[in-house]
Write a protein that holds these residues in place. Structure first.
Motif, PDB file in Angstrom:
ATOM      1  N   PHE A   1      65.401 -46.600 -37.540  1.00  0.00           N
ATOM      2  CA  PHE A   1      65.591 -48.172 -37.302  1.00  0.00           C
ATOM      3  C   PHE A   1      66.511 -48.474 -36.579  1.00  0.00           C
ATOM      4  CE2 PHE A   1      66.885 -52.280 -38.948  1.00  0.00           C
ATOM      5  CZ  PHE A   1      65.657 -53.030 -38.463  1.00  0.00           C
ATOM      6  N   ARG A   2      67.697 -48.181 -36.473  1.00  0.00           N
ATOM      7  CA  ARG A   2      68.889 -48.848 -36.012  1.00  0.00           C
ATOM      8  C   ARG A   2      69.144 -48.337 -34.423  1.00  0.00           C
ATOM      9  NH1 ARG A   2      71.553 -47.561 -40.663  1.00  0.00           N
ATOM     10  NH2 ARG A   2      72.457 -45.441 -39.984  1.00  0.00           N
TER      11      ARG A   2
ATOM     12  N   ASP B   1      52.803 -42.980 -46.878  1.00  0.00           N
ATOM     13  CA  ASP B   1      53.293 -41.818 -47.477  1.00  0.00           C
ATOM     14  C   ASP B   1      54.769 -41.285 -47.070  1.00  0.00           C
ATOM     15  OD1 ASP B   1      51.232 -41.724 -48.717  1.00  0.00           O
ATOM     16  OD2 ASP B   1      49.820 -40.735 -47.495  1.00  0.00           O
ATOM     17  N   THR B   2      55.058 -40.285 -46.318  1.00  0.00           N
ATOM     18  CA  THR B   2      56.241 -39.717 -45.882  1.00  0.00           C
ATOM     19  C   THR B   2      56.547 -39.749 -44.473  1.00  0.00           C
ATOM     20  OG1 THR B   2      55.380 -37.620 -45.962  1.00  0.00           O
ATOM     21  CG2 THR B   2      56.747 -38.352 -48.125  1.00  0.00           C
ATOM     22  N   GLU B   3      55.774 -40.664 -43.652  1.00  0.00           N
ATOM     23  CA  GLU B   3      55.878 -40.797 -42.348  1.00  0.00           C
ATOM     24  C   GLU B   3      57.283 -41.552 -41.961  1.00  0.00           C
ATOM     25  OE1 GLU B   3      51.547 -40.970 -40.280  1.00  0.00           O
ATOM     26  OE2 GLU B   3      52.412 -42.945 -40.987  1.00  0.00           O
ATOM     27  N   VAL B   4      57.955 -41.362 -40.852  1.00  0.00           N
ATOM     28  CA  VAL B   4      58.924 -42.233 -40.669  1.00  0.00           C
ATOM     29  C   VAL B   4      58.592 -43.697 -40.727  1.00  0.00           C
ATOM     30  CG1 VAL B   4      60.506 -42.728 -38.651  1.00  0.00           C
ATOM     31  CG2 VAL B   4      59.768 -40.459 -38.710  1.00  0.00           C
ATOM     32  N   ASP B   5      59.189 -44.467 -41.548  1.00  0.00           N
ATOM     33  CA  ASP B   5      59.213 -45.573 -41.776  1.00  0.00           C
ATOM     34  C   ASP B   5      59.274 -46.571 -40.535  1.00  0.00           C
ATOM     35  OD1 ASP B   5      58.727 -47.831 -43.994  1.00  0.00           O
ATOM     36  OD2 ASP B   5      60.731 -48.698 -42.940  1.00  0.00           O
ATOM     37  N   THR B   6      58.205 -47.558 -40.447  1.00  0.00           N
ATOM     38  CA  THR B   6      58.060 -48.618 -39.471  1.00  0.00           C
ATOM     39  C   THR B   6      57.995 -49.853 -40.039  1.00  0.00           C
ATOM     40  OG1 THR B   6      55.489 -48.434 -39.396  1.00  0.00           O
ATOM     41  CG2 THR B   6      56.902 -47.097 -37.811  1.00  0.00           C
TER      42      THR B   6
ATOM     43  N   ARG C   1      61.269 -56.831 -38.360  1.00  0.00           N
ATOM     44  CA  ARG C   1      62.336 -57.295 -37.601  1.00  0.00           C
ATOM     45  C   ARG C   1      61.937 -57.888 -36.372  1.00  0.00           C
ATOM     46  NH1 ARG C   1      67.472 -55.690 -35.562  1.00  0.00           N
ATOM     47  NH2 ARG C   1      68.286 -55.449 -37.688  1.00  0.00           N
ATOM     48  N   SER C   2      60.560 -57.174 -35.782  1.00  0.00           N
ATOM     49  CA  SER C   2      60.037 -57.647 -34.506  1.00  0.00           C
ATOM     50  C   SER C   2      59.427 -58.916 -34.663  1.00  0.00           C
ATOM     51  CB  SER C   2      58.965 -56.617 -33.917  1.00  0.00           C
ATOM     52  OG  SER C   2      59.645 -55.418 -33.804  1.00  0.00           O
TER      53      SER C   2
ATOM     54  N   LEU D   1      62.466 -39.753 -27.503  1.00  0.00           N
ATOM     55  CA  LEU D   1      62.419 -39.403 -28.958  1.00  0.00           C
ATOM     56  C   LEU D   1      63.169 -40.145 -29.433  1.00  0.00           C
ATOM     57  CD1 LEU D   1      62.154 -35.365 -29.129  1.00  0.00           C
ATOM     58  CD2 LEU D   1      60.101 -37.169 -29.090  1.00  0.00           C
ATOM     59  N   ALA D   2      63.122 -40.898 -30.504  1.00  0.00           N
ATOM     60  CA  ALA D   2      64.159 -41.696 -31.511  1.00  0.00           C
ATOM     61  C   ALA D   2      64.301 -40.635 -32.703  1.00  0.00           C
ATOM     62  CB  ALA D   2      63.670 -42.979 -31.798  1.00  0.00           C
ATOM     63  N   THR D   3      65.664 -40.201 -32.879  1.00  0.00           N
ATOM     64  CA  THR D   3      65.870 -39.372 -33.955  1.00  0.00           C
ATOM     65  C   THR D   3      66.849 -40.073 -34.921  1.00  0.00           C
ATOM     66  OG1 THR D   3      67.688 -37.884 -33.466  1.00  0.00           O
ATOM     67  CG2 THR D   3      65.268 -37.389 -32.762  1.00  0.00           C
TER      68      THR D   3
END
Length: 199
Positions: free
Chosen positions: A33-34, A55-60, A66-67, A187-189
């Motif tokens: 997120f950051r 579920d366990t997806e990367v949280d959006t 924020r958007s 990619l954002a990790t």
């Protein structure tokens, strides 16, 4: 290297994701997120197209909130039955979604909120999910091809959201990359932004 193929690798990737430690997932997702929020692409994007995590997806959900607070246009996808394509609808609140196709949270099928592709500028940012991503930006999804069709037409910046433990060197080497697969640009990790390196 063992050639697993998409279906076998998909099962393994789902198991891997479910077995990731909950504290690791939470910390990684907060860091992702950051990374997104601090990127110039995000700051300059008038429109953010994003999946709604389940579920366990990367949280959006944090970046959606924020958007909206920042006054950006936020659009989320709705699967168009029988076409294997997605229609993007603007939302005014994180609560403007309900469980829909395959249990995914989707917006209402409302023409008033439908985003015309011609209205999407090159500065738009798309946040893309995946079970796995590789260093070339290719993704292993759930098997429907929805995002490949979307990415083939999308002219903005596509950003794959992936935890480092769900990142692999090469999906092609694992037998899990086909001719119709479309990579993301970046990619954002939890470790930062990484450019997709097409070999």
């Amino acid at each position: 290297m063992e050639l697993l193929g998409k279906n076998n690798l998909r099962r393994r990737a789902l198991t891997l994701r479910e077995q990731l430690d909950a504290s690791y997932r939470a910390e990684a997702d907060a860091a992702i997120f950051r990374v997104i929020a601090e990127s110039a692409w995000y700051r300059e994007a008038p429109i953010v197209l994003t999946y709604v995590s389940v579920d366990t997806e990367v949280d959006t959900r944090a970046i959606i909130a924020r958007s909206l607070e920042a006054g950006k246009v936020v659009a989320v996808p709705r699967c168009v039955r029988g076409t294997k394509t997605m229609a993007w609808h603007r939302i005014a609140s994180p609560d403007d979604v309900r469980p829909g196709f395959c249990g995914l949270d989707e917006p209402a099928n409302d023409d008033a909120t439908l985003l015309n592709p011609a209205q999407v500028p090159a500065a738009a940012l798309a946040l893309v999910p995946g079970l796995l991503f590789d260093d070339a930006g290719y993704r292993l999804g759930y098997g429907g091809g929805y995002y490949d069709r979307f990415l083939a037409e999308f002219l903005g910046i596509s950003l794959g959201l992936v935890r480092e433990q769900q990142r692999v060197d090469s999906l092609e080497a694992l037998g899990a990359c086909g001719a119709l697969d479309i990579p993301v640009s970046w990619l954002a990790t939890e470790e930062g932004l990484a450019a997709a390196t097409i070999l």
